[in-house]
Design a protein around this motif. Structure first.
Motif, PDB file in Angstrom:
ATOM      1  N   UNK A 109       8.728  10.989  23.055  1.00 19.42           N
ATOM      2  CA  UNK A 109       7.592  11.771  22.574  1.00 19.42           C
ATOM      3  C   UNK A 109       6.525  10.836  22.015  1.00 19.42           C
ATOM      4  N   UNK A 110       5.285  11.317  21.999  1.00 23.70           N
ATOM      5  CA  UNK A 110       4.184  10.593  21.379  1.00 23.70           C
ATOM      6  C   UNK A 110       3.749  11.328  20.122  1.00 23.70           C
ATOM      7  N   UNK A 111       3.503  10.554  19.081  1.00 23.45           N
ATOM      8  CA  UNK A 111       3.009  11.100  17.823  1.00 23.45           C
ATOM      9  C   UNK A 111       1.645  10.475  17.553  1.00 23.45           C
ATOM     10  N   UNK A 112       0.582  11.276  17.587  1.00 24.74           N
ATOM     11  CA  UNK A 112      -0.766  10.778  17.305  1.00 24.74           C
ATOM     12  C   UNK A 112      -1.019  10.868  15.806  1.00 24.74           C
ATOM     13  N   UNK A 113      -1.184   9.722  15.171  1.00 30.20           N
ATOM     14  CA  UNK A 113      -1.369   9.690  13.732  1.00 30.20           C
ATOM     15  C   UNK A 113      -2.824   9.952  13.360  1.00 30.20           C
ATOM     16  N   UNK A 114      -3.010  10.608  12.204  1.00 26.49           N
ATOM     17  CA  UNK A 114      -4.353  10.835  11.679  1.00 26.49           C
ATOM     18  C   UNK A 114      -4.875   9.598  10.951  1.00 26.49           C
ATOM     19  N   UNK A 115      -3.987   8.624  10.710  1.00 26.51           N
ATOM     20  CA  UNK A 115      -4.364   7.440   9.937  1.00 26.51           C
ATOM     21  C   UNK A 115      -5.345   6.574  10.727  1.00 26.51           C
ATOM     22  N   UNK A 116      -6.347   6.032  10.020  1.00 26.50           N
ATOM     23  CA  UNK A 116      -7.290   5.090  10.612  1.00 26.50           C
ATOM     24  C   UNK A 116      -7.315   3.846   9.730  1.00 26.50           C
ATOM     25  N   UNK A 117      -6.335   2.945   9.895  1.00 26.66           N
ATOM     26  CA  UNK A 117      -6.160   1.834   8.960  1.00 26.66           C
ATOM     27  C   UNK A 117      -7.325   0.851   8.951  1.00 26.66           C
ATOM     28  N   UNK A 118      -7.645   0.370   7.756  1.00 25.12           N
ATOM     29  CA  UNK A 118      -8.732  -0.598   7.599  1.00 25.12           C
ATOM     30  C   UNK A 118      -8.298  -1.819   6.803  1.00 25.12           C
ATOM     31  N   UNK A 119      -7.036  -1.834   6.298  1.00 28.50           N
ATOM     32  CA  UNK A 119      -6.525  -2.948   5.502  1.00 28.50           C
ATOM     33  C   UNK A 119      -5.062  -3.200   5.868  1.00 28.50           C
ATOM     34  N   UNK A 120      -4.533  -4.324   5.347  1.00 34.90           N
ATOM     35  CA  UNK A 120      -3.120  -4.622   5.558  1.00 34.90           C
ATOM     36  C   UNK A 120      -2.239  -3.512   4.981  1.00 34.90           C
ATOM     37  N   UNK A 121      -2.570  -3.049   3.773  1.00 31.51           N
ATOM     38  CA  UNK A 121      -1.774  -1.995   3.154  1.00 31.51           C
ATOM     39  C   UNK A 121      -1.762  -0.731   4.002  1.00 31.51           C
ATOM     40  N   UNK A 122      -2.899  -0.423   4.641  1.00 31.74           N
ATOM     41  CA  UNK A 122      -2.954   0.745   5.535  1.00 31.74           C
ATOM     42  C   UNK A 122      -2.014   0.554   6.724  1.00 31.74           C
ATOM     43  N   UNK A 123      -2.025  -0.654   7.305  1.00 36.89           N
ATOM     44  CA  UNK A 123      -1.152  -0.940   8.443  1.00 36.89           C
ATOM     45  C   UNK A 123       0.318  -0.843   8.043  1.00 36.89           C
ATOM     46  N   UNK A 124       0.646  -1.464   6.906  1.00 35.35           N
ATOM     47  CA  UNK A 124       2.033  -1.429   6.438  1.00 35.35           C
ATOM     48  C   UNK A 124       2.470  -0.008   6.132  1.00 35.35           C
ATOM     49  N   UNK A 125       1.558   0.778   5.548  1.00 33.61           N
ATOM     50  CA  UNK A 125       1.883   2.166   5.260  1.00 33.61           C
ATOM     51  C   UNK A 125       2.161   2.959   6.519  1.00 33.61           C
ATOM     52  N   UNK A 126       1.396   2.683   7.590  1.00 36.07           N
ATOM     53  CA  UNK A 126       1.602   3.381   8.858  1.00 36.07           C
ATOM     54  C   UNK A 126       2.985   3.105   9.425  1.00 36.07           C
ATOM     55  N   UNK A 127       3.497   1.893   9.194  1.00 38.78           N
ATOM     56  CA  UNK A 127       4.825   1.541   9.697  1.00 38.78           C
ATOM     57  C   UNK A 127       5.938   2.010   8.760  1.00 38.78           C
ATOM     58  N   UNK A 128       5.757   1.808   7.468  1.00 32.31           N
ATOM     59  CA  UNK A 128       6.819   2.132   6.511  1.00 32.31           C
ATOM     60  C   UNK A 128       7.060   3.629   6.353  1.00 32.31           C
TER      61      UNK A 128
END
Length: 344
Positions: A109-128
């Motif tokens: 399945x594909x999950x389209x996230x609403x997140x639009x990361x702009x920093x390292x913390x945003x990227x890490x949050x998307x993964x964690x």
């Protein structure tokens, strides 16, 4: 004499353990795991991170898939430089289709996230905080350094984008330098002497297309003219305004290499509005080969990117090799598609 044998196993993390570690109530921990809007994002991120670190059986909280998918891939789109990202971008939709087909072939399945990361913390949050088996970041934006930092951890992700110096993460993308070089060389072979490069120079992929443009000018013995390197966002309106301004200033040019098909279409609109013959007086080549390029009038010459192959590579790297730890990035070939806006 019969002896009883006891299985010794590591203590299982309980919901109350997570709540204690996070400093919240059991009810809040439960709501966070279920992605309840009653819990703020920071608390959700903390609890999902703790759940992963302490091997909490959090997948039981996931809703059951309708067809029993083999896995889930999350798609996350970083914010482009200086503007809002649009999910309706034609090339984005082509790339999304390529990933979607590849995921379906693998039963995911594909999950389209609403997140639009702009920093390292945003990227890490998307993964964690993701319930997916891995994440595909569709674009690098200004996050190259942050993605390198992310690759140092135990994360499963792949990036659509350029291959850059000192890169530690796995990226899949087109051969942008070759594409820019081939588009410009084609116009030079047609006898065009003053060729505009139209597009942003900051995004990594556009920067590489510009580098190919410069290489081709040098190969054709043509000078680099600073007034022919014209900034334009990846939008029709931005490109149309940029070419309008070029015409009003009286800058002479007979060719346009655009960093995307949307930019090329904006250039053609401005030229036709000014009653400039395309391709008689000015030839135009885009980049992407999105569907509207073949149906525009005149039909748009362009550089094609293989989104089907790109989708398969990204899904394969993510599922089979662990994403960032897979090591080798790969480039997808680009092809020149000659239509009516440049002829020849």
């Amino acid at each position: 004499m019969c002896r009883k044998v006891f299985n010794v196993s590591r203590k299982t993390t309980r919901l109350e353990d997570l709540a204690r570690l996070a400093g919240v109530s059991i009810a809040t921990a439960s709501r966070a795991l279920n992605d309840s809007p009653a819990v703020n994002d920071r608390t959700k991120q903390l609890i999902w991170k703790l759940a992963k670190e302490h091997d909490y059986p959090f997948r039981r909280y996931m809703p059951a898939g309708p067809i029993g998918a083999q896995g889930t891939i999350a798609l996350v789109t970083p914010r482009p430089q200086g503007r809002e990202g649009r999910l309706s971008d034609p090339f984005f939709l082509e790339l999304l289709a390529g990933v979607g087909e590849a995921a379906r072939e693998r039963g995911c399945d594909l999950l389209m996230s609403h997140i639009s990361p702009a920093t390292y913390d945003d990227l890490a949050g998307a993964l964690n905080t993701s319930r997916a088996d891995g994440v595909i970041f569709l674009g690098q934006s200004t996050l190259h350094g942050a993605l390198n930092r992310l690759a140092a951890g135990d994360h499963r992700f792949v990036v659509w984008g350029a291959e850059l110096p000192d890169q530690n993460y796995c990226s899949i993308g087109s051969d942008n330098i070759h594409g820019g070089r081939r588009a410009t060389s084609h116009l030079a072979r047609l006898g065009r002497k003053r060729i505009v490069f139209l597009g942003d120079l900051e995004p990594p992929e556009s920067m590489q297309r510009h580098r190919g443009y410069l290489d081709a000018l040098a190969g054709a013995g043509l000078p680099v003219e600073p007034d022919l390197i014209v900034p334009a966002h990846f939008e029709v309106e931005s490109a149309e305004a940029a070419v309008d301004a070029l015409i009003r200033r009286g800058v002479a040019f007979d060719g346009v290499v655009a960093a995307s098909d949307q930019i090329a279409l904006g250039a053609v609109r401005a030229l036709l509005h000014a009653e400039v013959d395309v391709p008689g007086q000015v030839s135009v080549i885009g980049f992407d080969n999105v569907p509207f390029s073949r149906y525009s009038r005149p039909a748009l010459s362009t550089i094609a990117q293989d989104t089907v192959k790109a989708g398969r590579l990204m899904v394969s790297k993510l599922l089979d090799h662990g994403g960032a730890s897979a090591g080798r990035s790969e480039r997808v070939p680009t092809d020149l598609i000659v239509r009516e806006t440049c002829g020849g």
